[in-house]
Design a protein around this motif. Structure first.
Motif, short mmCIF file in Angstrom:
data_model
loop_
_atom_site.label_atom_id
_atom_site.label_comp_id
_atom_site.label_asym_id
_atom_site.label_seq_id
_atom_site.Cartn_x
_atom_site.Cartn_y
_atom_site.Cartn_z
N PHE A 87 -7.14 13.21 -1.80
CA PHE A 87 -7.50 11.92 -2.39
C PHE A 87 -6.51 10.84 -1.97
N ILE A 88 -5.23 11.19 -1.94
CA ILE A 88 -4.21 10.24 -1.48
C ILE A 88 -4.49 9.84 -0.04
N LEU A 89 -4.80 10.81 0.81
CA LEU A 89 -5.12 10.52 2.21
C LEU A 89 -6.36 9.63 2.31
N PHE A 90 -7.38 9.92 1.51
CA PHE A 90 -8.60 9.10 1.49
C PHE A 90 -8.26 7.66 1.13
N LEU A 91 -7.40 7.48 0.11
CA LEU A 91 -7.02 6.13 -0.30
C LEU A 91 -6.24 5.40 0.79
N GLU A 92 -5.46 6.14 1.55
CA GLU A 92 -4.76 5.53 2.68
C GLU A 92 -5.76 5.09 3.75
N GLN A 93 -6.73 5.93 4.02
CA GLN A 93 -7.72 5.64 5.05
C GLN A 93 -8.57 4.42 4.72
N ILE A 94 -8.86 4.22 3.43
CA ILE A 94 -9.66 3.05 3.04
C ILE A 94 -8.77 1.87 2.65
N LYS A 95 -7.47 1.99 2.91
CA LYS A 95 -6.48 0.91 2.73
C LYS A 95 -6.23 0.52 1.28
N VAL A 96 -6.49 1.44 0.35
CA VAL A 96 -6.10 1.20 -1.04
C VAL A 96 -4.61 1.46 -1.18
N LEU A 97 -4.13 2.51 -0.51
CA LEU A 97 -2.70 2.81 -0.49
C LEU A 97 -2.15 2.56 0.90
N GLY A 98 -0.98 1.96 0.93
CA GLY A 98 -0.23 1.84 2.17
C GLY A 98 0.90 2.85 2.13
N VAL A 99 1.71 2.84 3.15
CA VAL A 99 2.82 3.79 3.20
C VAL A 99 3.72 3.63 1.98
N GLU A 100 4.08 2.38 1.66
CA GLU A 100 5.00 2.17 0.55
C GLU A 100 4.40 2.55 -0.79
N SER A 101 3.14 2.20 -1.02
CA SER A 101 2.54 2.55 -2.31
C SER A 101 2.28 4.05 -2.40
N ARG A 102 1.95 4.70 -1.28
CA ARG A 102 1.79 6.16 -1.29
C ARG A 102 3.10 6.83 -1.71
N GLU A 103 4.21 6.36 -1.15
CA GLU A 103 5.50 6.95 -1.48
C GLU A 103 5.88 6.68 -2.93
N MET A 104 5.52 5.51 -3.45
CA MET A 104 5.77 5.23 -4.87
C MET A 104 4.96 6.18 -5.74
N VAL A 105 3.70 6.42 -5.37
CA VAL A 105 2.84 7.33 -6.13
C VAL A 105 3.46 8.72 -6.14
#
Length: 157
Positions: A87-105
């Motif tokens: 799900f995290i990868l999916f959110l990155e792919q659709i640009k909901v999460l960026g590198v920085e927000s992924r790392e915060m999550v």
């Protein structure tokens, strides 16, 4: 601790009610709501650390390539199962999460007391991270839609 975070998010942040700044008053209210002192302290510390991460969000961009691939540690894989990582990868792919927000999550998930995280709990953590994160307003709205949107039409049996 996660229950306290959800309580605060639903009653203050998500409802757009004025958030109490006085930590003592907030602690008293949470105690009256039935939460234990130790859990309240952990939850407030979790929120303080989130605020620190959001303020320093630009530092993640300096240290990571925007096209990076995330390799999870053993501890992270034990806490964040395959479904959640997907799900995290999916959110990155659709640009909901960026590198920085992924790392915060991931950082905030790893600080939760839970030994494993459900997908629903992960969605709420993501929403909490994106809320008030500078420049992530659109991502927050997309995430809200993913959580609250009901499918249109009838389900076929």
């Amino acid at each position: 601790m996660f229950d306290i975070l959800m309580y605060l998010f639903e009653n203050y942040v998500h409802s757009e009610a004025e958030f109490l700044v006085d930590e003592d008053e907030l602690t008293k209210e949470l105690t009256r709501a039935g939460f234990h002192q130790a859990e309240i302290i952990k939850a407030l510390s979790w929120l303080e650390r989130l605020a620190e991460l959001q303020e320093a969000g630009a530092l993640y961009l300096c240290n990571h390539d925007q096209q990076s691939f995330r390799i999870y540690t053993k501890d992270e894989m034990e806490k964040i199962d395959v479904q959640c990582r997907g799900f995290i990868l999916f959110l990155e792919q659709i640009k909901v999460l960026g590198v920085e927000s992924r790392e915060m999550v991931i950082d905030r998930v790893m600080e939760l007391d839970e030994s494993a995280l459900s997908l629903e709990d992960l969605k709420w953590v993501i929403l909490m991270v994106l809320f008030n994160a500078p420049g992530h307003e659109s991502a927050y709205e997309q995430m809200e839609d993913l959580i609250f949107e009901q499918p249109d039409g009838r389900l076929h049996s």
